[in-house]
Design a protein around this motif. Structure first.
Motif, PDB file in Angstrom:
ATOM      1  N   GLU A  95       1.199  -8.105   1.411  1.00  0.00           N
ATOM      2  CA  GLU A  95       0.250  -8.194   2.879  1.00  0.00           C
ATOM      3  C   GLU A  95       2.155  -8.102   3.903  1.00  0.00           C
ATOM      4  O   GLU A  95       1.400  -7.615   5.024  1.00  0.00           O
ATOM      5  N   VAL A  96       2.712  -9.069   3.014  1.00  0.00           N
ATOM      6  CA  VAL A  96       3.542  -9.491   4.385  1.00  0.00           C
ATOM      7  C   VAL A  96       4.387  -7.997   4.412  1.00  0.00           C
ATOM      8  O   VAL A  96       5.321  -7.869   5.429  1.00  0.00           O
ATOM      9  N   ALA A  97       4.735  -8.258   3.571  1.00  0.00           N
ATOM     10  CA  ALA A  97       5.860  -6.540   3.323  1.00  0.00           C
ATOM     11  C   ALA A  97       6.100  -5.418   4.604  1.00  0.00           C
ATOM     12  O   ALA A  97       6.434  -5.068   4.855  1.00  0.00           O
ATOM     13  N   PRO A  98       4.953  -4.548   4.942  1.00  0.00           N
ATOM     14  CA  PRO A  98       4.339  -3.468   5.999  1.00  0.00           C
ATOM     15  C   PRO A  98       4.872  -3.664   6.874  1.00  0.00           C
ATOM     16  O   PRO A  98       5.618  -2.916   7.851  1.00  0.00           O
ATOM     17  N   SER A  99       4.985  -5.472   7.698  1.00  0.00           N
ATOM     18  CA  SER A  99       4.908  -5.707   8.291  1.00  0.00           C
ATOM     19  C   SER A  99       6.816  -6.719   9.070  1.00  0.00           C
ATOM     20  O   SER A  99       7.378  -6.963   9.980  1.00  0.00           O
ATOM     21  N   ASN A 100       7.805  -6.690   7.556  1.00  0.00           N
ATOM     22  CA  ASN A 100       8.712  -6.735   7.839  1.00  0.00           C
ATOM     23  C   ASN A 100       9.496  -6.063   8.201  1.00  0.00           C
ATOM     24  O   ASN A 100       9.774  -4.696   8.047  1.00  0.00           O
ATOM     25  N   VAL A 167       6.656  -3.341  -3.712  1.00  0.00           N
ATOM     26  CA  VAL A 167       7.160  -3.668  -2.114  1.00  0.00           C
ATOM     27  C   VAL A 167       7.433  -1.897  -1.769  1.00  0.00           C
ATOM     28  O   VAL A 167       7.773  -2.278  -0.891  1.00  0.00           O
ATOM     29  N   MET A 168       8.584  -1.746  -2.296  1.00  0.00           N
ATOM     30  CA  MET A 168       9.040  -0.955  -2.200  1.00  0.00           C
ATOM     31  C   MET A 168       8.666   0.313  -2.072  1.00  0.00           C
ATOM     32  O   MET A 168       9.115   1.193  -0.865  1.00  0.00           O
ATOM     33  N   GLN A 169       7.653   0.781  -2.855  1.00  0.00           N
ATOM     34  CA  GLN A 169       6.468   1.833  -3.078  1.00  0.00           C
ATOM     35  C   GLN A 169       5.510   0.998  -3.231  1.00  0.00           C
ATOM     36  O   GLN A 169       4.189   1.644  -4.059  1.00  0.00           O
ATOM     37  N   PRO A 170       4.472   1.036  -2.514  1.00  0.00           N
ATOM     38  CA  PRO A 170       3.010   0.698  -2.210  1.00  0.00           C
ATOM     39  C   PRO A 170       2.726   1.549  -3.372  1.00  0.00           C
ATOM     40  O   PRO A 170       2.535   3.083  -2.372  1.00  0.00           O
ATOM     41  N   SER A 171       1.573   1.052  -4.207  1.00  0.00           N
ATOM     42  CA  SER A 171       0.432   2.399  -4.491  1.00  0.00           C
ATOM     43  C   SER A 171      -1.175   2.334  -3.949  1.00  0.00           C
ATOM     44  O   SER A 171      -1.723   2.605  -4.844  1.00  0.00           O
ATOM     45  N   GLY A 172      -1.126   1.068  -3.136  1.00  0.00           N
ATOM     46  CA  GLY A 172      -2.277   0.900  -2.641  1.00  0.00           C
ATOM     47  C   GLY A 172      -3.136   0.166  -2.215  1.00  0.00           C
ATOM     48  O   GLY A 172      -1.597  -0.925  -1.448  1.00  0.00           O
ATOM     49  N   PRO A 173      -4.013  -0.738  -2.273  1.00  0.00           N
ATOM     50  CA  PRO A 173      -4.566  -2.088  -1.568  1.00  0.00           C
ATOM     51  C   PRO A 173      -3.105  -3.293  -1.738  1.00  0.00           C
ATOM     52  O   PRO A 173      -3.859  -3.216  -3.041  1.00  0.00           O
ATOM     53  N   ALA A 174      -2.670  -3.961  -0.895  1.00  0.00           N
ATOM     54  CA  ALA A 174      -1.647  -5.800  -1.403  1.00  0.00           C
ATOM     55  C   ALA A 174      -3.289  -6.078  -2.043  1.00  0.00           C
ATOM     56  O   ALA A 174      -2.903  -6.896  -3.695  1.00  0.00           O
TER      57      ALA A 174
END
Length: 191
Positions: A95-100, A167-174
């Motif tokens: 959840e934190v990764a996309p906003s970093n 984190v590098m390549q999300p495949s779906g919702p956290a």
């Protein structure tokens, strides 16, 4: 008078490098530009972080510390249930990764030409993986896990690498990804 500690010179240099990387890209971050931005000499920058490669590693490890702080909180919230601690940790990190901002700059650079930092998160992620595995191993120690040391190390390695991959390549919702990671961890841990 404020009693808050002032950032160290190293912290100031790393903070500036992260900001410059997110604003102009890693390729345009030079030791001279960094020195100007911080208001110190180039020699001071070199004394604090060594080479540009050392600076890159310091930036990545600093961000890792921030991610691992969320892991610590998740484990503290589930002191009696290792699988739930892993689920909560994975969800928190994802959840934190996309906003970093730094992570975004590194990952989005893969679509352009500025990919010099990417190996620190992928093919040359040794120090990142080692630091993450050490923290996870310390957090798992209080739990009753029926695995030999080598098996536990392999399980920790697997979870850390899976989370990093997502984190590098999300495949779906956290939340869904964290549930999948927890399911795998439960099978490996025999829980």
């Amino acid at each position: 008078m404020s009693t808050a500690a002032q950032p160290s010179m190293r912290d100031r240099v790393v903070d500036s490098a992260v900001r410059l990387t997110t604003e102009v890209g890693w390729a345009k971050v030079t030791m001279a530009r960094l020195a100007d931005d911080v208001g110190v000499s180039r020699q001071t920058v070199y004394n604090e972080v060594g080479t540009k490669a050392g600076l890159a590693e310091a930036m990545i490890l600093r961000e890792l510390e921030r991610f691992l702080a969320t892991v610590t909180v998740a484990f503290d919230e589930h002191p009696d249930d290792l699988v739930e601690a892993i689920r909560a940790s994975a969800r928190s990190v994802l959840e934190v990764a996309p906003s970093n901002p730094l992570l975004h700059a590194v990952v989005s650079a893969t679509h352009g030409a500025d990919t010099e930092l990417l190996p620190l998160l992928t093919t040359h992620a040794g120090s990142l993986l080692a630091a993450a595995k050490d923290v996870i191993a310390a957090r798992i120690a209080p739990y009753d896990v029926d695995l030999r040391a080598a098996e536990l190390d392999a399980a920790i390695d697997m979870v850390v690498r899976i989370v990093l991959s997502h984190v590098m390549q999300p495949s779906g919702p956290a939340e869904a990804t964290a549930d999948q990671i927890a399911w795998i961890a439960a099978r490996v841990l025999g829980a």
